[in-house]
Design an enzyme around this catalytic site. Structure first.
Site, PDB file in Angstrom:
ATOM      1  N   ASP A 140     -12.795  70.057  69.122  1.00 45.76           N
ATOM      2  CA  ASP A 140     -11.788  69.824  69.388  1.00 45.76           C
ATOM      3  C   ASP A 140     -11.070  70.903  70.194  1.00 45.76           C
ATOM      4  O   ASP A 140     -11.293  72.205  69.846  1.00 45.76           O
ATOM      5  CB  ASP A 140     -11.014  69.522  68.051  1.00 45.76           C
ATOM      6  N   ASP A 186      -6.339  67.610  75.666  1.00 48.99           N
ATOM      7  CA  ASP A 186      -6.701  67.235  74.453  1.00 48.99           C
ATOM      8  C   ASP A 186      -7.845  66.282  74.142  1.00 48.99           C
ATOM      9  O   ASP A 186      -7.850  64.924  74.521  1.00 48.99           O
ATOM     10  CB  ASP A 186      -5.537  66.393  73.742  1.00 48.99           C
TER      11      ASP A 186
END
Length: 469
Positions: A349, A145
């Protein structure tokens, strides 16, 4: 996994050297031909027997796989691929809301190359890396992440954790104990609680993720990626979970904050990393996470990396426009402009599945795409522009324009197909309406088979095509 092989000449089906000529031809030539053929058959048999999902086959790499990929230990065989992606994308609104809520007020070495794979049992559409914690190493497949700093895993005795794989501090000889609540490191954890008046002085932090909440103790132990080991790594040992949306085996944060892998390994990797995400349908541990400046692409187009002091963990870039086919889509500049005060702009992202634009931007892109494909269109889950596959030949290419860099998406990064291939959908969507969002998110589906380089020293993001399936 490597083995040493030594040829035993006594067990060959024929002598290695024979000088007696037969029918005018020297037998040594015939013997060498037979010998070579035998070796080829022997080693081809070994290759066939190799497990294509063997994550140990190259100790120089850190494996990252699609979370629902065929090599993932979390794969759910009962779901079709398109159903899985649609379900994963349905979690994106919570992800975007989480990204929007990140705020600072809340809180020359060799490269290490780690394989990446798609994971599928967490049902959140992320990619996972193979990580070991403690000594001897306790194996976890942790979600990768880029917009989170802290790493965390389920701890032994966790209440509400769904995974049977948990971290046991007692089983590690390198366990460094809990970080004290009065230590500066504790204050760096997002959601950290103040020291209690009585009882334990361990650092406790609470966070939300994908609609769930959890409580964790900040502890220290060794963290191993491929052949590298980072001693005294600070991560969360999750004690309790409310909700079922957090990754089963934890998360490895690659954000820009003080507790991220990037910062805790600064002396080793110098604030540089890159990744190549394979397709969700990839069979193998074929993507890669490269840590450190060594071994990164020497020639790669790049765009400036921007920093928002209010959301320091996020990787902002300057998206200046979008082209659909040959049409430059007219977009209101206020919805693209980077504004640290408002938090607006565009980020890259790894945890969001499909690219999300704020509503006016998405509407303009979608309408131009529909205008060129002609339809008719239906909605499936998060996708509102689905059409019969026979119209796919009319689908235009989509190009993202960044400062100093144009990225033309291949069709595999633009369209998603149904299981039987009868329907194709535009794999993008609007940011959720229930959030006053000003953030555009370039998501992992649009990043597949691209090398994305993050250089926080020279403040640049590089992008290049790389087939990593």
């Amino acid at each position: 996994m490597h083995a040493n092989y030594q040829l035993n000449y006594n067990y060959l089906p024929f002598p290695l050297y024979q000088h007696t000529p037969i029918m005018g031809v020297n037998t040594i030539t015939t013997t060498l031909i037979l010998f070579t053929a035998t070796l080829l058959f022997y080693f081809s048999t070994l290759a066939i027997a190799t497990d294509p999902c063997d994550s140990e086959r190259d100790d120089s790499g850190i494996i990252v796989i699609p979370i629902y990929g065929n090599c993932s230990p979390f794969k759910n065989l009962s779901d079709s691929w398109d159903t899985t992606v649609i379900d994963m994308a349905s979690k994106d609104p919570l992800r975007v809301e989480y990204l929007f809520g990140l705020d600072a007020s809340l809180r020359k070495k060799r490269v290490s190359a780690a394989p990446i794979a798609s994971g599928q049992a967490f049902n959140i559409g992320n990619y996972v890396v193979r990580v070991k914690l403690g000594t001897p190493g306790q194996l976890f497949f942790m979600v990768l992440d880029t917009s989170t700093d802290e790493a965390w895993v389920p701890c032994t005795g966790c209440t509400g954790c769904s995974s049977s794989t948990t971290y046991s501090p007692q089983a590690s000889t390198t366990y460094g104990g809990a970080v004290a609540c009065y230590a500066p490191r504790c204050a760096q954890a997002r959601g950290s609680l103040p020291c209690p008046n009585t009882g334990s002085n361990a650092c406790i932090f609470n966070q939300s993720y994908a609609g769930s909440t959890f409580s964790a103790t900040l502890v220290q132990d060794s963290l191993s990626l491929a052949v590298d080991t980072l001693p005294s790594y600070a991560f969360g040992c999750v004690n309790s979970v409310s909700g079922g949306s957090i990754p089963d085996q934890g998360l490895l944060g690659l954000g820009r904050g003080p507790l991220s892998l990037l910062t805790q390994s600064w002396s080793r990797y110098s604030g540089v990393f890159s990744y190549c995400l394979p397709s969700f349908k990839s069979f193998y541990f074929s993507g890669s996470l490269k840590l450190g400046p060594t071994g990164q692409p020497r020639r790669i187009r790049s765009t400036p990396l921007l920093r928002n002091p209010r959301r320091p963990s996020l990787y902002y870039v300057n998206l200046t426009g979008v082209t659909v086919g040959r049409v430059q889509v007219p977009l209101p500049t206020e919805y693209l402009a980077f504004d640290p005060n408002r938090g607006s702009g565009t980020i890259i992202d790894s945890g969001t599945v499909i690219t999300r634009f704020v509503q006016p931007v998405y509407n303009a892109i979608r309408d131009e795409f529909r205008n060129q494909v002609k339809g008719p269109f239906v909605s499936i889950g998060s996708f509102d522009t689905c059409f019969v596959k026979t119209y796919e030949t009319l689908a235009p290419l989509i190009k993202f324009r960044f400062t100093g860099l144009d990225l033309t998406l291949p069709y595999e990064n633009t369209l998603i197909h149904s299981t039987y291939g009868a329907v194709a959908c535009l794999a993008m969507a609007a940011a959720p309406n229930n959030v006053n969002s000003v953030l555009n998110v370039i998501a992992n589906y649009q990043q597949q088979n691209l090398r994305i380089l993050f250089d926080t020293v020279n403040n640049r993001v590089g992008i290049a095509r790389e087939l990593c399936n």
